[in-house]
Design a protein around this motif. Sequence first.
Motif, short mmCIF file in Angstrom:
data_model
loop_
_atom_site.label_atom_id
_atom_site.label_comp_id
_atom_site.label_asym_id
_atom_site.label_seq_id
_atom_site.Cartn_x
_atom_site.Cartn_y
_atom_site.Cartn_z
N LEU A 1 9.88 1.68 15.73
CA LEU A 1 10.43 2.82 16.45
C LEU A 1 10.67 2.43 17.89
O LEU A 1 10.22 1.36 18.34
N ALA A 2 11.40 3.27 18.61
CA ALA A 2 11.81 2.88 19.95
C ALA A 2 11.86 4.11 20.85
O ALA A 2 10.88 4.44 21.51
N SER A 3 12.98 4.82 20.82
CA SER A 3 13.18 5.90 21.78
C SER A 3 12.12 7.00 21.63
O SER A 3 11.76 7.63 22.63
N GLY A 4 11.62 7.21 20.41
CA GLY A 4 10.61 8.26 20.19
C GLY A 4 9.40 8.10 21.09
O GLY A 4 8.79 9.09 21.51
N VAL A 5 9.05 6.85 21.42
CA VAL A 5 7.94 6.61 22.34
C VAL A 5 8.45 6.24 23.74
O VAL A 5 8.03 6.80 24.74
N ALA A 6 9.40 5.31 23.77
CA ALA A 6 9.81 4.74 25.07
C ALA A 6 10.48 5.77 25.95
O ALA A 6 10.42 5.69 27.18
N LYS A 7 11.15 6.74 25.36
CA LYS A 7 11.84 7.75 26.15
C LYS A 7 11.07 9.08 26.19
O LYS A 7 11.58 10.07 26.72
N ALA A 8 9.86 9.08 25.65
CA ALA A 8 9.06 10.31 25.67
C ALA A 8 8.56 10.59 27.08
O ALA A 8 8.27 9.66 27.84
N ASP A 9 8.45 11.87 27.44
CA ASP A 9 7.87 12.22 28.74
C ASP A 9 6.42 11.77 28.78
O ASP A 9 5.91 11.34 29.80
N ASP A 10 5.75 11.87 27.65
CA ASP A 10 4.34 11.50 27.57
C ASP A 10 4.17 10.52 26.41
O ASP A 10 3.92 10.92 25.27
N PRO A 11 4.31 9.22 26.67
CA PRO A 11 4.26 8.23 25.58
C PRO A 11 2.95 8.30 24.80
O PRO A 11 2.94 8.11 23.59
N GLN A 12 1.83 8.59 25.50
CA GLN A 12 0.56 8.63 24.77
C GLN A 12 0.55 9.76 23.74
O GLN A 12 0.15 9.56 22.59
N ALA A 13 1.04 10.92 24.16
CA ALA A 13 1.13 12.04 23.21
C ALA A 13 2.06 11.69 22.05
O ALA A 13 1.78 12.00 20.89
N ALA A 14 3.15 11.02 22.36
CA ALA A 14 4.09 10.62 21.31
C ALA A 14 3.41 9.67 20.33
O ALA A 14 3.57 9.78 19.11
N LEU A 15 2.62 8.72 20.88
CA LEU A 15 1.93 7.77 20.01
C LEU A 15 0.86 8.49 19.19
O LEU A 15 0.67 8.18 18.00
N GLU A 16 0.16 9.43 19.81
CA GLU A 16 -0.87 10.15 19.06
C GLU A 16 -0.27 10.94 17.91
O GLU A 16 -0.79 10.95 16.79
N SER A 17 0.86 11.59 18.20
CA SER A 17 1.54 12.35 17.15
C SER A 17 1.95 11.42 16.02
O SER A 17 1.96 11.79 14.85
N LEU A 18 2.28 10.20 16.39
CA LEU A 18 2.79 9.24 15.43
C LEU A 18 1.71 8.72 14.49
O LEU A 18 1.96 8.46 13.31
N VAL A 19 0.53 8.49 15.05
CA VAL A 19 -0.50 7.79 14.26
C VAL A 19 -1.56 8.72 13.70
O VAL A 19 -2.49 8.27 13.05
N GLU A 20 -1.41 10.00 13.94
CA GLU A 20 -2.46 10.94 13.50
C GLU A 20 -2.50 11.01 11.97
O GLU A 20 -1.50 10.87 11.31
#
Lengths: 210, 210, 210, 210
Positions: free
Chosen positions: A191-210
């Motif tokens: 994946l790319a933009s879903g994390v790299a362009k997120a306002d809060d990359p950590q939240a994006a990653l948490e949502s991704l790996v939960e």
Amino acid sequence: MFVLVNLKAYPCDPVAVAQAADRVTTEHDVAIAPQTAHIGAVAETGVETWAQHVSPVGHGSHTGSTLAEATADAGAAGTLLNHSEKRLKLADIDASLDAAERTGLSTVVCANNPDQIAAVAALGPDAVAVEPPELIGTGTPVSQADPDIVRDAVAAANEVDPEVDVYCGAGISTGDDVAAAAELGADGVLLASGVAKADDPQAALESLVE
Amino acid sequence: MFVLVNLKAYPCDPVAVAQAADRVTTEHDVAIAPQTAHIGAVAETGVETWAQHVSPVGHGSHTGSTLAEATADAGAAGTLLNHSEKRLKLADIDASLDAAERTGLSTVVCANNPDQIAAVAALGPDAVAVEPPELIGTGTPVSQADPDIVRDAVAAANEVDPEVDVYCGAGISTGDDVAAAAELGADGVLLASGVAKADDPQAALESLVE
Amino acid sequence: MFVLVNLKAYPCDPVAVAQAADRVTTEHDVAIAPQTAHIGAVAETGVETWAQHVSPVGHGSHTGSTLAEATADAGAAGTLLNHSEKRLKLADIDASLDAAERTGLSTVVCANNPDQIAAVAALGPDAVAVEPPELIGTGTPVSQADPDIVRDAVAAANEVDPEVDVYCGAGISTGDDVAAAAELGADGVLLASGVAKADDPQAALESLVE
Amino acid sequence: MFVLVNLKAYPCDPVAVAQAADRVTTEHDVAIAPQTAHIGAVAETGVETWAQHVSPVGHGSHTGSTLAEATADAGAAGTLLNHSEKRLKLADIDASLDAAERTGLSTVVCANNPDQIAAVAALGPDAVAVEPPELIGTGTPVSQADPDIVRDAVAAANEVDPEVDVYCGAGISTGDDVAAAAELGADGVLLASGVAKADDPQAALESLVE
């Protein structure tokens, strides 16, 4: 599942994304692929760091190349190859795989469709990744928009070489997308933009790996 | 004189070469152009650090690119462009110059001959460099093998834009070669194997700048 | 005015377009640039025939090249180079110009903007052509959408070499567009879809040259 | 056996070679691959005519492309792809195969080694050809210099798809070389300089097919 976050040339802070990845507790393996110039700084965070590309050459007179040895020396553990934004000649995919293997880099070779997945699987990479170019950056996950392409890619790679892992990419941004990919037989996601362009990359990653 | 040491993909220790450059007292400006993955480590030595190439793109979806912003962020002060081992499309030289200017990188655009020197001078770089491909790596300095090509390159660049500096390269390894280049009108030199492949890079640099 | 009709890879009948061009009485010089495989058949109509591209190589082991000698042998009188759909490395523009000159082909080198026009003019072509990529195929003539780019291209080329003709392209489809280009200082025009995709190419050509 | 004579960019008379091929009575199928600009003239001799390359594109705005439709229209019956002198991106091999199939052209995809042969066989061409680049133009037949590479290529292609024919090339110039290739399992041979650079192409062809 292996989760490879490709930062491309996005205007994010690669070290901040890497630190966020490090803080996210997960059963998945998360790796970050920054710009080559940032590999050293990202690797220092302790997160698994990947190159986005390495050149097919070895040591020698190759100005402007991305030498596999130099990326490994800076801390890279693996490399993407033949991403749809960096398509390579077939002979160069083969030589870049040799360069990666020589320097201990893991490899994921991207391709558009199951036929091309079979083709690159025949070259002996660690993994292949199917990413329909038309879905990249859309926000619609490939596992939903075109589940058959993932299933067919898994089947095509397995028929050539069952040892080759199969990842999928394009439009993946949530934990459901990752779970759907796993159900279709994928061993990982790009994946790319879903994390790299997120306002809060950590939240994006948490949502991704939960 | 500006002395730009291009480490290409040579199997040298880029930090050791940079430290050697730092120890050599000289009236010349010495800069080191390592692999992109090594820019950060080389810049930390305090030596002027250059990229060997930057991509014509800006921020965005460009996997495997060499983003000018990322090289500057890692510590690069300038970039080579269109080296004979990394020839670019004309439109990409133009766009890479824009990318470098946007990020504050100095630029040296290489070319084969005086006509091409005039062409690249018209694109507004900080400097151009004439390097006859057939002399690269030979050990025969261009200032001796083909002094007219240096004089003609200086004249060609001056006619287009007198503000553009002119460097020369190919076969340069001694202080006499640097002096000869200066006498032919060059403002700097490019060199590579003479330092990068030397058993003692510091001695090679001292011989060069004495 | 020189009117060069680039048939690109359009699904038109190149011989029919050539015959239409032959029937149109005009004070302009009209030439047709078909696919390489059609050069022979188009040249047989008697219309001036151009290649869309020639390779920088000469005779030798170059599979899949477009040898200037072969296009001339089949009947080509000139060649486009560096069209925005076939951008070339700077060194290859230079070598392709040598190949064209060696075989008696006239040359038009395309470029995006006045700086690049100055650059290619320095390489000694017969003509240069400015075609803003964003206007190609739009139907809005460059002479109307961006008249300054045509004036600036004419000035830039003249400053480098007054012997080099300047053409303009993008969006040209009527006699008024051709007249407007001439008023801005252009010596010719490039066009493509306006004729190649017309239901009645002869009527399109008549409208163009009236 | 299929015998494909690749004229590359050699300074031969392609029509004379084609006529010589036509006069040689043989049980083999002989085809000639001239420069694209010569396809029409060669096809008129009645000899089976091949392109050396076709572009991955279809009809549209693609200046300087080699449109499969145009080569077929001029008389081509097949096309080489990915020759070592015209290496293609993997995705473009796939798209060029689609273009060839769409227009009824037979296809031979070249590759360096058995792994790459397996890769291109997975894309569904009519045939693949193994040509070790280091043997091209040497005069030493691949069947003698490296018989294992031919055997391994045949095995690799068969494992992927038994319907795909396997050719070999590099250094082939006599009937013995052709016979040796057949014994190693090849269905055809590629050759170039042995005929194209011969003083007497007809004698060279006769020696080849006897």
